[in-house]
Design a protein around this motif. Structure first.
Motif, PDB file in Angstrom:
ATOM      1  N   LYS A 295      -1.004  -3.887   3.332  1.00  9.49           N
ATOM      2  CA  LYS A 295      -1.902  -3.034   2.562  1.00  9.49           C
ATOM      3  C   LYS A 295      -1.126  -1.831   2.029  1.00  9.49           C
ATOM      4  O   LYS A 295      -0.379  -1.186   2.753  1.00  9.49           O
ATOM      5  CB  LYS A 295      -3.053  -2.552   3.444  1.00  9.49           C
ATOM      6  CG  LYS A 295      -4.055  -3.639   3.786  1.00  9.49           C
ATOM      7  CD  LYS A 295      -5.200  -3.066   4.606  1.00  9.49           C
ATOM      8  CE  LYS A 295      -6.217  -4.146   4.936  1.00  9.49           C
ATOM      9  NZ  LYS A 295      -7.334  -3.617   5.766  1.00  9.49           N
ATOM     10  N   SER A 296      -1.350  -1.543   0.772  1.00  7.45           N
ATOM     11  CA  SER A 296      -0.724  -0.366   0.172  1.00  7.45           C
ATOM     12  C   SER A 296      -1.696   0.806   0.210  1.00  7.45           C
ATOM     13  O   SER A 296      -2.850   0.663   0.620  1.00  7.45           O
ATOM     14  CB  SER A 296      -0.317  -0.664  -1.277  1.00  7.45           C
ATOM     15  OG  SER A 296      -1.426  -1.127  -2.026  1.00  7.45           O
ATOM     16  N   ASP A 297      -1.249   1.965  -0.198  1.00  9.73           N
ATOM     17  CA  ASP A 297      -2.079   3.163  -0.130  1.00  9.73           C
ATOM     18  C   ASP A 297      -3.340   3.050  -0.985  1.00  9.73           C
ATOM     19  O   ASP A 297      -4.366   3.656  -0.672  1.00  9.73           O
ATOM     20  CB  ASP A 297      -1.278   4.390  -0.575  1.00  9.73           C
ATOM     21  CG  ASP A 297      -0.152   4.703   0.404  1.00  9.73           C
ATOM     22  OD1 ASP A 297      -0.260   4.289   1.578  1.00  9.73           O
ATOM     23  OD2 ASP A 297       0.836   5.355  -0.015  1.00  9.73           O
ATOM     24  N   ASP A 298      -3.280   2.273  -2.055  1.00 12.06           N
ATOM     25  CA  ASP A 298      -4.462   2.144  -2.921  1.00 12.06           C
ATOM     26  C   ASP A 298      -5.407   1.041  -2.448  1.00 12.06           C
ATOM     27  O   ASP A 298      -6.405   0.747  -3.110  1.00 12.06           O
ATOM     28  CB  ASP A 298      -4.040   1.883  -4.374  1.00 12.06           C
ATOM     29  CG  ASP A 298      -3.201   0.611  -4.517  1.00 12.06           C
ATOM     30  OD1 ASP A 298      -3.063  -0.137  -3.517  1.00 12.06           O
ATOM     31  OD2 ASP A 298      -2.679   0.374  -5.622  1.00 12.06           O
ATOM     32  N   GLY A 299      -5.111   0.409  -1.294  1.00 10.55           N
ATOM     33  CA  GLY A 299      -5.999  -0.611  -0.749  1.00 10.55           C
ATOM     34  C   GLY A 299      -5.650  -2.012  -1.144  1.00 10.55           C
ATOM     35  O   GLY A 299      -6.160  -2.978  -0.561  1.00 10.55           O
ATOM     36  N   ASP A 300      -4.800  -2.182  -2.164  1.00  9.72           N
ATOM     37  CA  ASP A 300      -4.393  -3.520  -2.597  1.00  9.72           C
ATOM     38  C   ASP A 300      -3.236  -4.021  -1.740  1.00  9.72           C
ATOM     39  O   ASP A 300      -2.551  -3.254  -1.074  1.00  9.72           O
ATOM     40  CB  ASP A 300      -3.976  -3.498  -4.072  1.00  9.72           C
ATOM     41  CG  ASP A 300      -5.144  -3.164  -4.991  1.00  9.72           C
ATOM     42  OD1 ASP A 300      -6.281  -3.519  -4.625  1.00  9.72           O
ATOM     43  OD2 ASP A 300      -4.912  -2.542  -6.036  1.00  9.72           O
ATOM     44  N   GLY A 301      -3.012  -5.324  -1.769  1.00 10.18           N
ATOM     45  CA  GLY A 301      -1.923  -5.901  -1.007  1.00 10.18           C
ATOM     46  C   GLY A 301      -0.628  -5.876  -1.795  1.00 10.18           C
ATOM     47  O   GLY A 301      -0.606  -6.109  -3.008  1.00 10.18           O
ATOM     48  N   SER A 302       0.465  -5.568  -1.122  1.00  6.94           N
ATOM     49  CA  SER A 302       1.774  -5.632  -1.746  1.00  6.94           C
ATOM     50  C   SER A 302       2.678  -6.479  -0.871  1.00  6.94           C
ATOM     51  O   SER A 302       2.530  -6.505   0.353  1.00  6.94           O
ATOM     52  CB  SER A 302       2.358  -4.227  -1.926  1.00  6.94           C
ATOM     53  OG  SER A 302       2.435  -3.556  -0.681  1.00  6.94           O
ATOM     54  N   VAL A 303       3.621  -7.190  -1.481  1.00  2.00           N
ATOM     55  CA  VAL A 303       4.504  -8.104  -0.767  1.00  2.00           C
ATOM     56  C   VAL A 303       5.833  -7.417  -0.499  1.00  2.00           C
ATOM     57  O   VAL A 303       6.469  -6.885  -1.418  1.00  2.00           O
ATOM     58  CB  VAL A 303       4.717  -9.398  -1.585  1.00  2.00           C
ATOM     59  CG1 VAL A 303       5.695 -10.329  -0.871  1.00  2.00           C
ATOM     60  CG2 VAL A 303       3.373 -10.102  -1.797  1.00  2.00           C
ATOM     61  N   VAL A 304       6.235  -7.427   0.780  1.00  2.20           N
ATOM     62  CA  VAL A 304       7.468  -6.752   1.191  1.00  2.20           C
ATOM     63  C   VAL A 304       8.247  -7.676   2.123  1.00  2.20           C
ATOM     64  O   VAL A 304       7.697  -8.611   2.701  1.00  2.20           O
ATOM     65  CB  VAL A 304       7.157  -5.427   1.922  1.00  2.20           C
ATOM     66  CG1 VAL A 304       6.397  -4.475   1.018  1.00  2.20           C
ATOM     67  CG2 VAL A 304       6.375  -5.687   3.212  1.00  2.20           C
ATOM     68  N   PRO A 305       9.558  -7.448   2.271  1.00  7.38           N
ATOM     69  CA  PRO A 305      10.329  -8.233   3.240  1.00  7.38           C
ATOM     70  C   PRO A 305       9.807  -7.999   4.655  1.00  7.38           C
ATOM     71  O   PRO A 305       9.425  -6.883   5.019  1.00  7.38           O
ATOM     72  CB  PRO A 305      11.757  -7.700   3.080  1.00  7.38           C
ATOM     73  CG  PRO A 305      11.789  -7.095   1.718  1.00  7.38           C
ATOM     74  CD  PRO A 305      10.419  -6.533   1.490  1.00  7.38           C
ATOM     75  N   PHE A 306       9.784  -9.068   5.461  1.00  7.84           N
ATOM     76  CA  PHE A 306       9.307  -8.933   6.830  1.00  7.84           C
ATOM     77  C   PHE A 306      10.434  -8.465   7.744  1.00  7.84           C
ATOM     78  O   PHE A 306      11.462  -9.141   7.887  1.00  7.84           O
ATOM     79  CB  PHE A 306       8.765 -10.257   7.357  1.00  7.84           C
ATOM     80  CG  PHE A 306       8.366 -10.187   8.805  1.00  7.84           C
ATOM     81  CD1 PHE A 306       7.263  -9.444   9.196  1.00  7.84           C
ATOM     82  CD2 PHE A 306       9.102 -10.848   9.788  1.00  7.84           C
ATOM     83  CE1 PHE A 306       6.896  -9.352  10.533  1.00  7.84           C
ATOM     84  CE2 PHE A 306       8.748 -10.764  11.126  1.00  7.84           C
ATOM     85  CZ  PHE A 306       7.641 -10.018  11.495  1.00  7.84           C
ATOM     86  N   LYS A 307      10.223  -7.303   8.347  1.00 11.55           N
ATOM     87  CA  LYS A 307      11.128  -6.791   9.371  1.00 11.55           C
ATOM     88  C   LYS A 307      10.266  -6.346  10.541  1.00 11.55           C
ATOM     89  O   LYS A 307       9.436  -5.452  10.387  1.00 11.55           O
ATOM     90  CB  LYS A 307      11.965  -5.621   8.832  1.00 11.55           C
ATOM     91  CG  LYS A 307      12.939  -6.029   7.742  1.00 11.55           C
ATOM     92  CD  LYS A 307      13.820  -4.864   7.330  1.00 11.55           C
ATOM     93  CE  LYS A 307      14.832  -5.294   6.269  1.00 11.55           C
ATOM     94  NZ  LYS A 307      15.735  -4.188   5.872  1.00 11.55           N
TER      95      LYS A 307
END
Length: 520
Positions: free
Chosen positions: A39-51
């Protein structure tokens, strides 16, 4: 064994990539292969590398054959397991990996946003080398090695080499049939050299998750060696999560809060700074309207606290504590020659609960408790008949003479029950004008009552859990009882107190015609 690759290493050649892909820790933890949605700050989902975060890394380092995780909310363990299972299926032939979710909607979200997204965002060269043989709404089957990963609400067929049960505590509390299926079908499907991970926040002091957690916690505290069938206990409290902080000083920390934090610091050998304390109090007040029990359950500070039941708002906590202190909860055997009475609560669509009682001198002795959900009257009559007791009086709640639709017939519960050849007589306990009066009468009767701790175990738990409703808007307890899993057990016990107060054990039984006239 090959040398471990640094987790921040980025391969530039095919030889370097091959070396990296041979290291499971690099594959899972580097962020190079797997992507997740956050979840990003605006409530939408964002894709990031998994660590993996700190808690996830700790878990990977202590992984066992059988694992049970008691945790605070939103620490990302389902995401971690989805990546672990996908990685295992991609790089090992003929493996079956499964995730059990609490309901269909949760299963669809886990599969779509965690498993499938991670596969689809693999580097293109790797995805081409590991193509799909089948892509269904709940399963990925890989063509290059015949391994698969599936997300569903249950799994019974065949061997499951890697199994994760998400939110098992909630499944046990809300879906008893599903919990039984997991316990008898899915968990035994994992071989001894496979891996099982059960993960959940707490959900009351009952059910298989509670039982397994208590056993695993006991072994952990004793420092006992584990065999392949034993569950290793893992606990991840809220205060270990770096995100659970609130720097603002506008939160009011009461003296009671300060005492609580001091107690936690002493028990857990930790230090809770101002930002952590602010976050805890603000979250409790905003998300749970100040209800401490919900906070203990969702964001536990200690393993024991996760299952702790607050005595605030409970009706019979003081009376039960007094009964234990005076030795009135223990071994209470059946006394030959003394008739056994029963006290019932019958729900229209809910459960049925029955207390078994003997009057011996001045003592009211409770020697058994029976309950069930969705069963017909014959189910309970059969259980009573199998006990072989001589029956005295069967006391039913006030509405047991109200006619209801019973299959194709319209009959009152008492008319149906009287047809069974069980022995004893049937009586209806009059309705009290105010349920609070009935509860007060029940409290007063406790001092005369003895309970068999084994035969009445579930009933005693229901009495302990019977509580007022919580007013989330006003942040206080309402006067009315909460209708939950404990209601029938507590209501059937209340029939005892009301019967002996208002009936003096004798009452003229009405005919069906008189009952119909009275309720018309």
């Amino acid at each position: 064994m090959s040398e471990a690759v640094p987790l921040d290493f980025e391969p530039e050649t095919e030889e370097e990539l091959a070396k990296c892909l041979a290291d499971p820790m690099w594959r899972v933890c580097s962020g190079y292969l797997y992507k997740i949605m956050v979840k990003s700050d605006d409530g939408d989902g964002s894709v990031v590398p998994f660590k993996p975060n700190r808690s996830q890394r700790r878990f990977i380092g202590s992984l066992w054959y059988r694992n049970i995780i008691l945790k605070a909310r939103q620490l990302g363990f389902t995401t971690l397991v989805a990546i672990l299972w996908l990685d295992h299926a991609l790089f090992n032939p003929d493996q079956r990996c499964g995730i059990i979710a609490q309901d269909r909607e949760a299963a669809e979200v886990i599969f779509r946003d965690k498993v499938k997204l991670a596969y689809e965002r693999l580097p293109e060269a790797l995805k081409e080398a590991m193509p799909l043989a089948r892509d269904s709404a709940s399963e990925l089957l890989f063509a290059h090695n015949n391994s698969s990963i599936r997300v569903a609400t249950s799994m019974r067929s065949g061997t499951i080499h890697r199994l994760h049960v998400s939110e098992y505590g909630k499944i046990c509390a809300k879906f008893k049939d599903k919990a039984k299926e997991i316990m008898t079908g899915s968990l035994p499907a994992v071989p001894l050299d496979g891996i099982t991970i059960i993960e959940s926040t707490a959900e009351g002091q009952e059910g298989d998750f509670f039982d397994k957690t208590q056993k695993a916690m006991a072994k952990h505290e004793q420092g006992s060696d584990l065999n392949a069938r034993d569950f290793r206990f893992h606990f991840y409290p809220w205060w270990q999560e770096s995100a659970y902080r609130m720097p603002t000083a506008s939160v009011i920390i009461t003296d009671k809060d300060k005492e609580y934090f001091a107690e936690i610091e002493g028990l857990m050998k930790c230090t809770l700074d101002a930002a952590q304390r602010n976050w805890y109090v603000a979250t409790r007040e905003a998300d749970f309207s100040g209800d401490p029990e919900k906070m203990w359950q969702e964001y536990p500070s200690t393993p024991q606290e996760a299952f702790k039941v607050s005595t605030e708002g409970t009706y019979y906590a003081v009376q039960l504590a007094a009964a234990r202190k005076s030795g009135r909860i223990g071994q209470v055997p059946f006394v030959e020659g003394v008739p056994v009475n029963t006290f019932w609560d019958i729900g229209n669509t809910d459960g049925t609960a029955i207390w078994l009682h003997q009057k011996v001198g001045l003592q009211h002795r409770f020697i058994g408790f029976i309950e069930g959900w969705g069963e017909g009257y014959s189910y309970y009559i059969k259980q009573l008949q199998e006990l072989g007791y001589v029956w005295g009086t069967h006391f039913l709640p006030h509405d047991a003479d109200h006619e209801r639709q019973q299959g194709e017939d319209v009959e009152a519960p008492i008319d149906i029950l009287e047809k069974f050849s069980i022995g004893g007589k049937w009586e209806i306990v009059p309705r009290v004008s105010d349920i609070q009066h009935g509860i007060q009468v029940t409290r007063a009767a406790f001092s005369q009552c003895w309970f068999d701790e084994t035969a009445c175990k579930e009933g005693i738990e229901h009495l302990a859990g019977y509580r007022k409703t919580w007013n989330t808007r006003q942040g206080r307890w309402n006067a009315t009882p909460e209708h939950n899993i404990h209601s029938e057990g507590a209501d059937s016990y209340r029939q005892f107190a009301q019967a002996f107060e208002t009936l003096n054990v004798t009452r003229t039984k009405l005919t069906k015609r008189e009952r119909n006239w009275r309720t018309a």
